[in-house]
Scaffold this motif. Structure first.
Motif, PDB file in Angstrom:
ATOM      1  N   VAL A  81       9.893  57.002  37.606  1.00 32.75           N
ATOM      2  CA  VAL A  81       9.211  57.832  36.609  1.00 32.75           C
ATOM      3  C   VAL A  81      10.264  58.307  35.630  1.00 32.75           C
ATOM      4  O   VAL A  81      11.163  59.069  35.986  1.00 32.75           O
ATOM      5  N   GLY A  82      10.166  57.819  34.404  1.00 32.35           N
ATOM      6  CA  GLY A  82      11.148  58.200  33.392  1.00 32.35           C
ATOM      7  C   GLY A  82      12.547  57.785  33.813  1.00 32.35           C
ATOM      8  O   GLY A  82      12.770  56.622  34.165  1.00 32.35           O
ATOM      9  N   ASP A  83      13.479  58.721  33.813  1.00 31.64           N
ATOM     10  CA  ASP A  83      14.865  58.404  34.153  1.00 31.64           C
ATOM     11  C   ASP A  83      15.150  58.521  35.647  1.00 31.64           C
ATOM     12  O   ASP A  83      16.274  58.264  36.086  1.00 31.64           O
ATOM     13  N   ALA A  84      14.163  58.909  36.424  1.00 34.50           N
ATOM     14  CA  ALA A  84      14.380  59.083  37.860  1.00 34.50           C
ATOM     15  C   ALA A  84      13.754  57.922  38.625  1.00 34.50           C
ATOM     16  O   ALA A  84      12.692  57.426  38.262  1.00 34.50           O
ATOM     17  N   ALA A  85      14.418  57.512  39.665  1.00 37.05           N
ATOM     18  CA  ALA A  85      13.895  56.440  40.498  1.00 37.05           C
ATOM     19  C   ALA A  85      14.296  56.725  41.934  1.00 37.05           C
ATOM     20  O   ALA A  85      15.329  57.337  42.187  1.00 37.05           O
ATOM     21  N   TRP A  86      13.459  56.302  42.859  1.00 36.32           N
ATOM     22  CA  TRP A  86      13.854  56.370  44.267  1.00 36.32           C
ATOM     23  C   TRP A  86      13.347  55.135  44.988  1.00 36.32           C
ATOM     24  O   TRP A  86      12.424  54.463  44.529  1.00 36.32           O
ATOM     25  N   SER A  87      13.983  54.871  46.101  1.00 37.40           N
ATOM     26  CA  SER A  87      13.603  53.744  46.940  1.00 37.40           C
ATOM     27  C   SER A  87      13.857  54.123  48.391  1.00 37.40           C
ATOM     28  O   SER A  87      14.899  54.707  48.708  1.00 37.40           O
ATOM     29  N   VAL A  88      12.890  53.843  49.242  1.00 37.79           N
ATOM     30  CA  VAL A  88      13.042  54.091  50.677  1.00 37.79           C
ATOM     31  C   VAL A  88      12.826  52.776  51.415  1.00 37.79           C
ATOM     32  O   VAL A  88      11.890  52.024  51.099  1.00 37.79           O
ATOM     33  N   THR A  89      13.691  52.499  52.365  1.00 39.25           N
ATOM     34  CA  THR A  89      13.638  51.251  53.119  1.00 39.25           C
ATOM     35  C   THR A  89      13.614  51.549  54.619  1.00 39.25           C
ATOM     36  O   THR A  89      14.452  52.300  55.112  1.00 39.25           O
ATOM     37  N   VAL A  90      12.639  50.968  55.286  1.00 42.54           N
ATOM     38  CA  VAL A  90      12.522  51.084  56.741  1.00 42.54           C
ATOM     39  C   VAL A  90      12.789  49.703  57.330  1.00 42.54           C
ATOM     40  O   VAL A  90      12.207  48.719  56.879  1.00 42.54           O
TER      41      VAL A  90
END
Lengths: 145, 145
Positions: A81-90
């Motif tokens: 979203v906009g300049d922020a990003a996240w990623s989670v990996t299981v």
């Protein structure tokens, strides 16, 4: 956030397990990665995460169902979203639920509704590791390439 | 749309190659799937698709860069808006660009900007197959499970 560093795209923060599960709880579309004979495959799946496992459905006899014969899987969810990003990996093992008690419990979890034209199975991922990163893009004006 | 069928979630349409590339052209965040020693991995990547290849960057020396030693990859992009969803999957070989001409050409493609704190490499996916599906959810009121 246990570790801060810079990525080529900006500062990266590693997320705690609690933060990772909270992010998984907030969305419902993820991607399952499986591998058969060194060929990776990715399938988008609707899921429910309850803080310790990931649950999804797949129709019996589908390619995905077949591929779970190699039960070592990866599951990834991300958002930008906009300049922020996240990623989670299981990472963990995929297990097809077979006992009536397990299936009854899965029936009570808030998965998206499912069109009842084909039989399906419930699959749960029992995690061995969970990891996540949050990225804030700090793109400078003088980027050359 | 070459084939229509029903999935457990609703009607599914297989997309033509042209439709798949058009969908890839319309977004810029995808997921790369790789496999090493039967362990699948998924990495979100910013990419550019030009109708015949997929291009992305990765920092030199990262885990992703290392994993490309197995160059058989899968690349997946999906979207879900309301009751409509689509997914496009490219399978092929990942190639790290090394010649000045290839790198110059990649420099001219409209990838998102990149923070210049670490050296990076360009990676292109040369597709062997591309496939896509569009799903329209037709969830009925009387769903039992």
């Amino acid at each position: 956030m246990s570790t801060d560093e810079w990525s080529p795209q900006g500062p990266v923060a590693e997320l705690s397990d609690t933060e990772c599960w909270a992010l998984l709880d907030g969305t419902s579309l993820g991607r399952l990665g499986v591998s058969v004979d060194s060929q990776p495959e990715i399938f988008p799946v609707d899921y429910h995460a309850d803080g310790s496992t990931v649950l999804f459905r797949t129709a019996s006899g589908t390619k995905l169902h077949e591929l779970l014969k190699n039960d070592s899987v990866v599951f990834e969810v991300d958002s930008r979203v906009g300049d922020a990003a996240w990623s989670v990996t299981v990472k963990g093992r995929a297990i097809v639920l077979t006992t009536p008690d397990d299936i009854d419990a899965a029936d009570r979890r808030p998965l998206p509704e499912w069109h009842p034209t084909k039989p399906f199975v419930y699959v749960t991922i029992v995690p061995s590791t969970i990891s996540g990163r949050r990225l804030n893009r700090h793109v400078t004006a003088e980027i050359a390439r």
